[in-house]
Design an enzyme around this catalytic site. Structure first.
Site, PDB file in Angstrom:
ATOM      1  N   PRO A 107       0.798  -1.231   0.000  1.00  0.00           N
ATOM      2  CG  PRO A 107      -0.902  -1.592   1.548  1.00  0.00           C
ATOM      3  CD  PRO A 107       0.404  -2.161   1.075  1.00  0.00           C
ATOM      4  CE  LYS A 108       7.276   4.079   1.644  1.00  0.00           C
ATOM      5  NZ  LYS A 108       8.667   3.612   1.776  1.00  0.00           N
ATOM      6  CG  MET A 109       6.333   0.550  -2.241  1.00  0.00           C
ATOM      7  SD  MET A 109       7.077  -0.892  -3.035  1.00  0.00           S
ATOM      8  CE  MET A 109       8.114  -1.476  -1.712  1.00  0.00           C
ATOM      9  CB  ILE A 112       4.212   6.994  -2.684  1.00  0.00           C
ATOM     10  CG1 ILE A 112       4.003   7.176  -1.180  1.00  0.00           C
ATOM     11  CG2 ILE A 112       5.274   7.975  -3.188  1.00  0.00           C
ATOM     12  CD1 ILE A 112       5.230   6.884  -0.339  1.00  0.00           C
TER      13      ILE A 112
END
Length: 226
Positions: A107-109, A112
């Site tokens: 999710p983080k990648m 972003i």
């Protein structure tokens, strides 16, 4: 990740390079990611989905040798290139949810990449540093970065979501890994005392770091204003 991709090679290439930069960034310092991106951009036909797809895995692994978990990332990036060619006409997936279907993309990648590549923000990308810091600030009460993301999105206005990543991803790394650099920034910012109070809440020992870099008098002078 926004500064590393080549913006003169076309939008598809730019978006692919954004994705690769984020895939490389896990457990790897920014300087190493930058160096590795330049190596990839200068290798053969450059950092394009077609070149990565056709590149021998051992060659790619050698180019990625300096990044953390380079063996896994070689496999993930090769697999991603194949998926992009087969399903997306050589482009990256158009949504964060579809990006998360790629191996090695969490999710983080994904959030972003979506923000940088498409100018959309459907979620907040939370890394380990942000997760720890937001708990220390009592902004959330969570056990994992994913729980932090959900709680943060629950109260933070959506128009602020993009600012979170811009402000906190690099800041979190500096608090943990580049303390001298961070303290120098604090001393030259518009509100040094307020900045000191903030980083203290995050476990940053201002006096200790000031002694290391020879700024004890300057820091003491600011702290007297309290």
């Amino acid at each position: 990740a926004e500064q590393l991709p080549e913006k003169t090679k076309g939008e598809k290439v730019f978006r692919f390079q954004v994705l690769v930069a984020l895939m490389l960034s896990s457990q790897t310092k920014d300087a190493v990611v930058g160096m590795t991106m330049r190596k990839l951009q200068q290798a053969g036909a450059g950092l394009t989905v077609e070149n990565i797809h056709s590149m021998d895995p051992q060659t790619l692994n050698e180019l990625l040798h300096s990044v953390g978990f380079h063996n896994n990332k070689t496999v993930f990036i090769k697999a991603a290139a194949e998926t992009l060619i087969e399903k997306y006409q050589g482009d990256i997936p158009p949504t964060a949810d579809e990006m998360m279907e790629l191996k090695g993309v969490g999710p983080k990648m994904a959030y972003i990449v979506e923000q940088i590549a498409f100018g959309r923000q459907t979620g907040i990308g939370v890394d380990v540093h942000m997760h720890k810091n937001f708990n220390k600030l009592n902004w959330v009460n969570s056990k994992t970065p994913e729980q932090t993301r959900v709680q943060l999105e629950g109260w933070l206005p959506r128009e602020k979501w993009s600012d979170v990543n811009v402000l906190w991803v690099g800041f979190g790394q500096e608090v943990q890994q580049q303390k001298g650099k961070l303290l120098r920034k604090i001393m030259t910012c518009s509100n040094p005392l307020g900045a000191m109070k903030l980083v203290k809440r995050l476990g940053f020992d201002v006096k200790k770091e000031a002694k290391k870099i020879g700024m004890e008098e300057e820091v003491a002078s600011i702290m007297k204003q309290n």
